[in-house]
Every structure is written in structure tokens, then in C-alpha cells.
Design an enzyme around this catalytic site. Structure first.
Site, PDB file in Angstrom:
ATOM      1  N   GLU A   1      45.097  17.213   9.270  1.00 27.02           N
ATOM      2  CA  GLU A   1      43.705  17.127   8.840  1.00 27.02           C
ATOM      3  C   GLU A   1      42.693  16.874   9.944  1.00 27.02           C
ATOM      4  O   GLU A   1      41.560  17.300   9.843  1.00 27.02           O
ATOM      5  CB  GLU A   1      43.554  16.049   7.766  1.00 27.02           C
ATOM      6  CG  GLU A   1      44.241  16.466   6.513  1.00 27.02           C
ATOM      7  CD  GLU A   1      43.804  15.686   5.303  1.00 27.02           C
ATOM      8  OE1 GLU A   1      42.925  14.816   5.416  1.00 27.02           O
ATOM      9  OE2 GLU A   1      44.363  15.962   4.232  1.00 27.02           O
TER      10      GLU A   1
ATOM     11  N   CYS B   1      56.616  18.160  -3.116  1.00 28.74           N
ATOM     12  CA  CYS B   1      55.874  16.925  -2.827  1.00 28.74           C
ATOM     13  C   CYS B   1      56.380  15.850  -3.784  1.00 28.74           C
ATOM     14  O   CYS B   1      57.311  16.082  -4.548  1.00 28.74           O
ATOM     15  CB  CYS B   1      54.370  17.157  -2.975  1.00 28.74           C
ATOM     16  SG  CYS B   1      53.356  15.846  -2.238  1.00 28.74           S
TER      17      CYS B   1
ATOM     18  N   TRP C   1      43.394   8.936   6.697  1.00 28.69           N
ATOM     19  CA  TRP C   1      42.858   8.694   5.353  1.00 28.69           C
ATOM     20  C   TRP C   1      42.137   7.358   5.242  1.00 28.69           C
ATOM     21  O   TRP C   1      41.920   6.855   4.151  1.00 28.69           O
ATOM     22  CB  TRP C   1      43.982   8.848   4.309  1.00 28.69           C
ATOM     23  CG  TRP C   1      44.251  10.302   4.015  1.00 28.69           C
ATOM     24  CD1 TRP C   1      43.457  11.365   4.347  1.00 28.69           C
ATOM     25  CD2 TRP C   1      45.389  10.869   3.333  1.00 28.69           C
ATOM     26  NE1 TRP C   1      44.031  12.541   3.919  1.00 28.69           N
ATOM     27  CE2 TRP C   1      45.206  12.274   3.301  1.00 28.69           C
ATOM     28  CE3 TRP C   1      46.531  10.323   2.749  1.00 28.69           C
ATOM     29  CZ2 TRP C   1      46.133  13.140   2.705  1.00 28.69           C
ATOM     30  CZ3 TRP C   1      47.443  11.194   2.162  1.00 28.69           C
ATOM     31  CH2 TRP C   1      47.246  12.578   2.134  1.00 28.69           C
TER      32      TRP C   1
ATOM     33  N   GLU D   1      28.192   8.062 -11.238  1.00 24.57           N
ATOM     34  CA  GLU D   1      27.605   8.503 -12.516  1.00 24.57           C
ATOM     35  C   GLU D   1      27.874   9.986 -12.779  1.00 24.57           C
ATOM     36  O   GLU D   1      28.102  10.386 -13.918  1.00 24.57           O
ATOM     37  CB  GLU D   1      26.086   8.256 -12.532  1.00 24.57           C
ATOM     38  CG  GLU D   1      25.682   6.789 -12.613  1.00 24.57           C
ATOM     39  CD  GLU D   1      25.633   6.116 -11.246  1.00 24.57           C
ATOM     40  OE1 GLU D   1      26.081   6.730 -10.242  1.00 24.57           O
ATOM     41  OE2 GLU D   1      25.153   4.965 -11.173  1.00 24.57           O
TER      42      GLU D   1
ATOM     43  N   ASP E   1      56.288   9.716   6.062  1.00 20.99           N
ATOM     44  CA  ASP E   1      55.403  10.793   5.612  1.00 20.99           C
ATOM     45  C   ASP E   1      54.218  10.981   6.550  1.00 20.99           C
ATOM     46  O   ASP E   1      53.534  10.022   6.883  1.00 20.99           O
ATOM     47  CB  ASP E   1      54.861  10.468   4.213  1.00 20.99           C
ATOM     48  CG  ASP E   1      55.949  10.514   3.152  1.00 20.99           C
ATOM     49  OD1 ASP E   1      56.889  11.305   3.311  1.00 20.99           O
ATOM     50  OD2 ASP E   1      55.847   9.754   2.161  1.00 20.99           O
TER      51      ASP E   1
ATOM     52  N   HIS F   1      52.735  20.592  -8.509  1.00 20.67           N
ATOM     53  CA  HIS F   1      51.355  20.413  -8.969  1.00 20.67           C
ATOM     54  C   HIS F   1      51.158  20.960 -10.376  1.00 20.67           C
ATOM     55  O   HIS F   1      50.066  20.882 -10.925  1.00 20.67           O
ATOM     56  CB  HIS F   1      50.391  21.074  -7.987  1.00 20.67           C
ATOM     57  CG  HIS F   1      50.564  20.540  -6.593  1.00 20.67           C
ATOM     58  ND1 HIS F   1      51.473  21.070  -5.711  1.00 20.67           N
ATOM     59  CD2 HIS F   1      50.005  19.491  -5.959  1.00 20.67           C
ATOM     60  CE1 HIS F   1      51.440  20.385  -4.584  1.00 20.67           C
ATOM     61  NE2 HIS F   1      50.561  19.417  -4.714  1.00 20.67           N
TER      62      HIS F   1
ATOM     63  N   LYS G   1      30.385  11.804 -11.786  1.00 21.99           N
ATOM     64  CA  LYS G   1      31.794  11.977 -12.187  1.00 21.99           C
ATOM     65  C   LYS G   1      31.937  11.670 -13.672  1.00 21.99           C
ATOM     66  O   LYS G   1      32.520  12.432 -14.430  1.00 21.99           O
ATOM     67  CB  LYS G   1      32.669  11.041 -11.348  1.00 21.99           C
ATOM     68  CG  LYS G   1      34.130  11.016 -11.765  1.00 21.99           C
ATOM     69  CD  LYS G   1      34.857   9.869 -11.052  1.00 21.99           C
ATOM     70  CE  LYS G   1      36.259   9.696 -11.558  1.00 21.99           C
ATOM     71  NZ  LYS G   1      37.160  10.806 -11.165  1.00 21.99           N
TER      72      LYS G   1
END
Ligand code: GLN
Ligand code: ZN
Length: 768
Positions: free
Chosen positions: A619, A741, A575, A16, A613, A709, A18
Site C-alpha cells: 500500500e 484470505c 494502517w 452522519e 501477515d 469475499h 454513513k
């Protein structure tokens, strides 16, 4: 035994926040409407925590964007360029978070960084020499009162001054130490002002930075920022302590700060017994936990989505904790803010009950904390308490049947499986002869613009409105067009464009046995961006070739080499939500074997270059340097090598990383033993190239020559200049020219223009 919560997700059960924020950004909702949505989310979060019987419920943990930004904003650490816009407060706040472009001016957002070892990103506060820190408590006061009106007594929670200063960026000559007294005074005012303005008498300061490597200087900073805070809190007023202060840590242990933290006089200390389990238990074991303080013990994992094993946690963890700190002084909690898990399992309608019963998201974890505390208190009376019985029964059997073949394949791995032969230099020679590429070969990172028609076709396929055959021919059409375009532009190593993929991890998860997917298990990544990570449910196996038909088709269209595109095992795992009943190493090796089979099939199908990749390799690097090798790199790097060690010398292996901050692990990157690595370099200042040189990096490199980007088209001159700079540091014979990228998020016109300039730049450079 009490219970405590560090923070609750604020995006809402159905994202909500967002939706409301995006409507506000688009000018389709007013600030009042956004505020109403935020209130509704907070009310629901408090209701759920109260209903679960949590004793210490936080307030102030809500955020319109990010909690670090909240603190910066409240402290008045608003850089002049944002103040100069003269916008209303909420809009100034969003300008810092997202940048601003409009009638009031044009400023970029503050940078964002990954929050410790999570997938969440925080806004990096910026302090200049003339930043004056003064705490405006309005947000915390309002939220406290709001909860109180709803009948919920809360503990105002804030990110503490130590973490704030350790993560901030200093643009002038003043350092964190120079701001220590000002920050200490500001946070002391927070306690003072909140205590007088509300009837809150207990406050929680989050200090996750204490689980990072901590130097003597850091400890001095810690003492200095908290001295005024504790002085303000521990005054005696009317015969009573003015306020109580809890120091809340998470994401690891306090191995190098405990001797200071334990003696500073905090009224409560929060410790993580999930990620920091061994060392934090050891710290308690020597009897150094302060006699008069409360322990907030993180015993339910706040980062993963699995049910907690009650019996094991009670018998092996809580029992150890209460041996050193009496149960009356212990409050159980999740190990960190529940921000990092989705809202509730109840929203999932498609996964079978047998799968869902193993999962606990934020709402369910509240009950787990409560159950564990309740069980301890009534330890002898828990038989017959339904949730306890159900949990014991659940863990009585293994969650899933192991896949015997996969287990055997992992068990049978020998040292040689992780080593590619011949060695790099020999392969480089063979590959140069075979591929016969020009100097400064040009290529891209894999994806081409995912235009509307691509997303529409995939959605139609998902809804059953497009047949599999029609979808297939649609994708083939896109691939053909993409190959023709690349040939026409004059690139040297082509790609098929990745049109068939929704996402580089989800796509592989979807096509491998062992993963499950949710409908609404969204987790905030930053601001309004949420991700829905795949979940590793069972052993992982490749059912059938995944990408081979697309790559082979693309290669059949051209004489130029087409790179096969895969996602590496470490990134797929990083991920996803991993299993807890199998080590990360073992899960990674299972994925590595699946991807290895795919690599070999691509090779068999005539694909001479395969890119694997590892966008997320960095991370999950442990927060403490001394743990890097043993806990992570020692198996993550070999897992990558396992993926490609079976190919012929003439097959060229590429890898790609979405960042260039690997100065400190540069030898490990080289030890991945790829033939070529592409990475982001256009936004960084090319410092990485010095490090490559110093490390005598042998892998060929493609430092991105422009930033994908942004829609901006780089000029030919600009690219030539960037490459010339690179040539001073890297052997030109090892240099590739590529964007930084994948092009997935870009539009077609700027992509084509940029790539044309990139090829033109390569031609100029070759002529020299
Ligand atoms: N091959 C992927 C792409 O081009 C890589 C994406 C990434 O590194 N995030 O989209
Ligand atoms: Zn990338």
C-alpha cells in the site's frame, strides 16, 4: 496571503452520511431524508471553513459515495447494464457504486481501487467504445447555489479530465487518447455552463494523476484535454476573462510534467509542498513558475493528524516559496483534500489533553492554514498572537520522552540481524522432515467466522459486563471448538481462529506500548465504510507476550501443527497514523523488534509454524517507480526479515498478502525470505503464477483457491481445476492449498462446507 481548501471530509463529524446512506439502502429512509442529511453536512463544512477565514472554499467536493464516480456519472459514463435497470438517478448511481439486486435486475458494482497512496478507494469508471461524454453540471450548480444561499462564496471543484482518463478502464478498442477530445470538450462545457448558470468565475480541476510517472503520451493527453477547457475559460467577454481555471495537484511532485504544466496558461496551480516538498521547491527555484498565475501551496499535511510546526513551516518552507512567487500570488492550503483525516479533535473525550494538543484533524487544520497565512502577512506583528505563541511553545519540547532501551536496540541492529540462516533450501529440507506434511498441505489464513457471540462477548468485556476470566474461558471454548472442527474436516495445518481479535492491526496496537486510540476519528475508506486507524504516539515496545497463551493453548489440544498468527510491522504501520518526529523506517523497526520478540516466544512455547501477515505491504509503495527502492522497499523488506531472522531452521515462517498484484515487486517478495506465502489469486487470472515462474520464486506458495469475499461455496471440481492450473506454473512440491484470505467475515455454514471441499480436492490431487 490567501488560503484555500481542496476538499473537506463529507462523512460528517459523527459519520452522519454513513448512517443516513445505510438507512436509505435498507429502505428505512427516503431519498429526501438522505438528501437532508447531506445538506446538513455540507452546510456545516462550509460554515467551518468560512468561520476559519478560508478565502477559497470548495463546493462540489461533497459526494454520496465517491468523487470519481460523481464525474463518471455527470459525464454520462454509465454502462448500459446500469442504465437498463431504469432506476431513478440516485439509485442508478448507487447501483454503480454497490451493485444492485432486486426487481429491476442483478448487476455487480464497478470495481474499486486504492486512491493513490491513501487508504481511500475510488470507483473505477468504465468507458466502452460507444460511451459519449457530456457534462451534466447539476450537482456542481446545486451545491454552488446551496452554499451561496448560506452566504458562502465557493470555488466549484471537480476531478479533472486527465486524472479521469488515466484512472478509467476502457472495455473496447478506444483508449484514453481516443477519448481526449471528447473529455476536453465536456470539461470545457462544464466551465461554460457553470459560468453562465451561476456567478462562479473560478473553477478548480484536481489532477493528482500528474504526480504519477508521466510519459510523453501522458503529456500529450494532458495538453489535449486542457486545450479546449482553457480556450473556453480564457475568452474575453465584456472586456474580461470569462473564467479562471486552477489546476490542483497533490500527493507528490510534478517532476516530469512541470515543463508542460507551467506553460499551459492555468490561472492557478496547486502544488503539494508536504509530500512533494523537495522536488516542487526545486521546480519553483528555477524561476519557471508562470508570472501571471497564482500558486496554491500545500503546506499543512492533509494526510496525517499532527499539528503543524508553525515556526518551522514559516521559516523553512513558506519563506522559500515566497522567494520565487510573490506572497500576493500565493494561497496556502492543506497538501491534499482533508477527506483523509478525521473531522475534529473536539470529539475526543477520553485522550488526555497533553496528547490531544498535538493533534489537528480537518477542522483544526483549517485554523492552521489560516494562522500560517495570517502570520506571514503580519509577520512582524505575530508576537502576541495566541495561536502562534501556543504553537511555538508546543514544539519547544519534544513530544514524548524517547524509550532509551528501544532506541538503543534499534541503533544496535547489525546486518546479520536481518538475515535468517541457514538459507532457504536448507530450511525447506529441515522443515519437511520435521513437519512431515502431505503433498499439497491444506491450511487457512488465520481467522474463523467472528460470529455474533464473539463480538457480543468482546463488547461485554469492554463495557465491564463480563469479567476478564469469563471472557478468557469464552475464547478458550471457541478455540477448542475451532480446533476440533478443523481436525474433523481434515486440514493439515491448523489455526486458533483469532477470536480474541477485533482487528489485525488494532489488536496489536492495543497490546503494544506507544499507540493511542481515538473514539470518533473516523476516516472514509470507501463509500460508507470508515476506519479508525491507531495512532503511533511514542516509541513502541512489547509490554508482555500477546498471542502466546492463545496459540499455546490451541497447540495443546492437537497433535497437528497450529500456526501462530501475527501481523507484520509494515502492515501495522501502514494502517496507522505514523509519527512525524521519527522516520517511518525507525518506527517500523521498533514494531519489528516487538513482533520479533513475540515470534521467539511462540517458538519457545512449542509453536512450529508462525505466520506474519503483511496484508498492506504494497500500500505505501511510492507513486513513482524510481522511488520504490530508496524510499520504501530498502527498509520495509529488511524490517520483515528482522521479525523472523532469529528463529531456528525448523521453524516455518509463513506470510500472507491480500492481493496478488506484485508482479513488479516479485523479487522483493521473495527477499522477505519467508518459507511459505499465501495470497489472493482466486479473483485474479493467475497471471501472477507466470511471474513467479519467470522470477524462479523459491518461497513455497499458497495462491488462494477460492474467494472468501463471497458466501458462495466452491465445488470440489472447481478447486481441483484451480490447483491443476496452478500446477502447470508452480512446482507441485511447493504448492499449498488454502482460501485466499481470513474467514472472519464469513458465516459458519459456508465456511465449513467450503473447507470440506478444499480438503476433498487436496485428497483427489494427492491420489494422482
Ligand atoms: N490472519 C488474518 C485473518 O485471517 C489475515 C487478514 C488479512 O489478510 N486481511 O483474518
Ligand atoms: Zn488477506
Amino acid at each position: 496571503m490567501k488560503t484555500s481548501v481542496i476538499g473537506f471530509p463529507r462523512i460528517g463529524a459523527d459519520r452522519e452520511l454513513k448512517k443516513a446512506s445505510e438507512a436509505f439502502f435498507a429502505g428505512k429512509a427516503t431519498a429526501e431524508q438522505l438528501d437532508a442529511a447531506a445538506r446538513a453536512i455540507r452546510a456545516e463544512a462550509w460554515r467551518l471553513q468560512k468561520e476559519a477565514g478560508i478565502s477559497l472554499i470548495p463546493s462540489g467536493d461533497f459526494s454520496f459515495y465517491d468523487n470519481m464516480l460523481d464525474v463518471a456519472f455527470a459525464l454520462g459514463a454509465v454502462p448500459e447494464r446500469y442504465r437498463a435497470l431504469s432506476l431513478p438517478p440516485l439509485e442508478t448511481y448507487f447501483a454503480m457504486a454497490r451493485g444492485y439486486q432486486g426487481p429491476a435486475g442483478d448487476v455487480r458494482a464497478l470495481p474499486m481501487k486504492k486512491w493513490f497512496n491513501t487508504n481511500y478507494h475510488y470507483i473505477v469508471p468504465e468507458l466502452s467504445d460507444d460511451t459519449a461524454l457530456k457534462f451534466d453540471i447539476a450537482k456542481w450548480q446545486d451545491e454552488y447555489e446551496e452554499a451561496k444561499e448560506l452566504g458562502v462564496e465557493t470555488v466549484p471543484a471537480v476531478i479533472g479530465p486527465y486524472t479521469f482518463l488515466r484512472l478509467a478502464r476502457f472495455t473496447g478498442s478506444r483508449t484514453a487518447a481516443d477519448f481526449a477530445d471528447a473529455a476536453g470538450a465536456a470539461f470545457a462545457d462544464f466551465v461554460h455552463d457553470m459560468r453562465l448558470a451561476t456567478d462562479a468565475a473560478r473553477f478548480s480541476f484536481a489532477e493528482p494523476a500528474l504526480v504519477l510517472d508521466t510519459s510523453e503520451d501522458d503529456l500529450a493527453l494532458l495538453r489535449r484535454v486542457y486545450a479546449p477547457v482553457l480556450r473556453a475559460a480564457h475568452r474575453t467577454v465584456g472586456g474580461e476573462r470569462f473564467a479562471r481555471v486552477a489546476l490542483q495537484t497533490y500527493f507528490g511532485d510534478l517532476r516530469d510534467s512541470w515543463s508542460v504544466v507551467s506553460k499551459m496558461g492555468f490561472d492557478a496551480i496547486g502544488m503539494d509542498f508536504v509530500e512533494g516538498r523537495e522536488r516542487n521547491l526545486a521546480l519553483l527555484a528555477d524561476g519557471s513558475f508562470p508570472d501571471d498565475a497564482e500558486l496554491i501551496a500545500g503546506v499543512v499535511c492533509g494526510k496525517n493528524i499532527w499539528r503543524t510546526n508553525y515556526l518551522k513551516t514559516a521559516n523553512e518552507l513558506i519563506s522559500q516559496i515566497v522567494r520565487h512567487v510573490p506572497a500576493e500570488r500565493v494561497a496556502l492550503s492543506p497538501s491534499c483534500s482533508l477527506l483523509h483525516v478525521p473531522w475534529t479533535v473536539e470529539s475526543e473525550t477520553k485522550l488526555p489533553r497533553d496528547v490531544l494538543k498535538w493533534m489537528a484533524f480537518a477542522v483544526e487544520k483549517l485554523d492552521e492554514v489560516r494562522d500560517l497565512a495570517y502570520m506571514h502577512t503580519g509577520l512582524n506583528g505575530v508576537l502576541g498572537y495566541d495561536p502562534w505563541d501556543a504553537n511555538v511553545k508546543l514544539f519547544y519540547n519534544d513530544r514524548v520522552e524517547p524509550d532509551a532501551e528501544v532506541r538503543a536496540a534499534v541503533a544496535a541492529l547489525a546486518e546479520g540481524d536481518f538475515e535468517r540462516v541457514p538459507a532457504f533450501a536448507e530450511r525447506e529440507r529441515v522443515q519437511r522432515a520435521r513437519l512431515a506434511l502431505p503433498k499439497f498441505p491444506t491450511t487457512t489464513i488465520g481467522s474463523f467466522p467472528q460470529t455474533k457471540d464473539v463480538r457480543a462477548a468482546r463488547a461485554a468485556l469492554g463495557r465491564g459486563e463480563m469479567s476478564a476470566a469469563d471472557y478468557e474461558s469464552f475464547v478458550r471454548g471457541k478455540i477448542e471448538r475451532c480446533i476440533r472442527k478443523q481436525e474433523e474436516i481434515g486440514l493439515d495445518v491448523l489455526v486458533h481462529g483469532e477470536y480474541e481479535r477485533n482487528d489485525m492491526v488494532e489488536y496489536f496496537g492495543d497490546n503494544l506500548d506507544g499507540f493511542v486510540f481515538t473514539e470518533k476519528a473516523w476516516v472514509q475508506s470507501y463509500g460508507t465504510r470508515c476506519v479508525k486507524p491507531p495512532i503511533v504516539w511514542g516509541d513502541i515496545r512489547r509490554k508482555a507476550p500477546i498471542t502466546v497463551k492463545w496459540s499455546a493453548f490451541a497447540q495443546s489440544l492437537t497433535k497437528k501443527p497450529v500456526k501462530g498468527m501475527l501481523t507484520g510491522p509494515v502492515t501495522i504501520l501502514n494502517w496507522s497514523f505514523p509519527r512525524e518526529d521519527l522516520s517511518l523506517r525507525e518506527q517500523t523497526l521498533q514494531i519489528a523488534l516487538a513482533i520479533r520478540a513475540e515470534v521467539l516466544d511462540l517458538e519457545k512455547a512449542g509453536i512450529g509454524i508462525v505466520q506474519i501477515d503483511e496484508a498492506a505491504l504494497r500500500e505505501k509503495l511510492p507513486l513513482r517507480r524510481e522511488d520504490w527502492r530508496r524510499e520504501y522497499l530498502d527498509w520495509a523488506i529488511p524490517a520483515f526479515r528482522l521479525v523472523h531472522s532469529g528463529v531456528k531452521p525448523e521453524t516455518q515462517i509463513h506470510t500472507h498478502m491480500c492481493y496478488s498484484e506484485f508482479n513488479d515487486i516479485i523479487r522483493d517478495i521473495d527477499a522477505m525470505d519467508a518459507d511459505v506465502i499465501t495470497f489472493e489469486a482466486s479473483r485474479a487470472d493467475l497471471k501472477i503464477l507466470d511471474a513467479l515462474k519467470a522470477a524462479e520464486f523459491r518461497t513455497e506458495v499458497g495462491p488462494g483457491v477460492y474467494d472468501i469475499h463471497s458466501p458462495r461455496v466452491p465445488s470440489v471440481d472447481e478447486i481441483v481445476a484451480a490447483v491443476r492450473k496452478m500446477m502447470t506454473k508452480v512446482d507441485p512440491a511447493k504448492l499449498w492449498i488454502n482460501p485466499d484470505c481470513g474467514l472472519k467475515t464469513r458465516g459458519e455454514p459456508e465456511t465449513e462446507a467450503s473447507l470440506r471441499n478444499l480438503v476433498a480436492a487436496a485428497r483427489i490431487l494427492r491420489g494422482e
